[in-house]
Design a protein around this motif. Sequence first.
Motif, short mmCIF file in Angstrom:
data_model
loop_
_atom_site.label_atom_id
_atom_site.label_comp_id
_atom_site.label_asym_id
_atom_site.label_seq_id
_atom_site.Cartn_x
_atom_site.Cartn_y
_atom_site.Cartn_z
N CYS A 1 7.64 -2.91 0.21
CA CYS A 1 8.35 -4.18 0.41
C CYS A 1 8.56 -4.88 -0.93
N GLU A 2 9.73 -5.51 -1.07
CA GLU A 2 10.00 -6.23 -2.32
C GLU A 2 9.09 -7.44 -2.48
N GLY A 3 8.50 -7.92 -1.41
CA GLY A 3 7.53 -9.01 -1.50
C GLY A 3 6.25 -8.61 -2.21
N LEU A 4 6.00 -7.32 -2.33
CA LEU A 4 4.82 -6.81 -3.04
C LEU A 4 5.14 -6.41 -4.48
N GLU A 5 6.38 -6.59 -4.89
CA GLU A 5 6.83 -6.14 -6.20
C GLU A 5 6.00 -6.69 -7.36
N TYR A 6 5.58 -7.93 -7.25
CA TYR A 6 4.84 -8.55 -8.35
C TYR A 6 3.35 -8.72 -8.04
N CYS A 7 2.83 -7.88 -7.19
CA CYS A 7 1.41 -7.94 -6.86
C CYS A 7 0.59 -7.66 -8.13
N SER A 8 -0.28 -8.58 -8.47
CA SER A 8 -1.06 -8.45 -9.71
C SER A 8 -2.36 -7.68 -9.52
N LYS A 9 -2.70 -7.39 -8.28
CA LYS A 9 -3.94 -6.66 -7.98
C LYS A 9 -3.61 -5.43 -7.16
N GLU A 10 -4.54 -4.99 -6.36
CA GLU A 10 -4.39 -3.79 -5.53
C GLU A 10 -3.59 -4.10 -4.27
N ILE A 11 -2.77 -3.14 -3.82
CA ILE A 11 -2.11 -3.21 -2.51
C ILE A 11 -3.00 -2.43 -1.55
N LYS A 12 -3.40 -3.08 -0.49
CA LYS A 12 -4.39 -2.52 0.43
C LYS A 12 -3.84 -2.43 1.84
#
Length: 72
Positions: free
Chosen positions: A39-50
């Motif tokens: 998802c583009e909403g997770l594009e700038y996640c600064s940590k882990e995607i879980k």
Amino acid sequence: MKHLLLFLFLIVGATTSTDNYVYICTGSYSKCYHKTDKCEGLEYCSKEIKKVTIQEANEMNRKPCKYCYGHN
């Protein structure tokens, strides 16, 4: 008949288990959960995607992502 019941059980089980999982960013400012990890909403996640269950995401006070679930 046994084969039909087994087939339906497998289909329902597969659909249910997949639909119960969502993705979150573990960053401190993240507030949403997402249908996919792309998802583009997770594009700038600064940590882990879980990957978590929807129940877990709701318990963390996460809301549905507007990109994934619409702008309602």
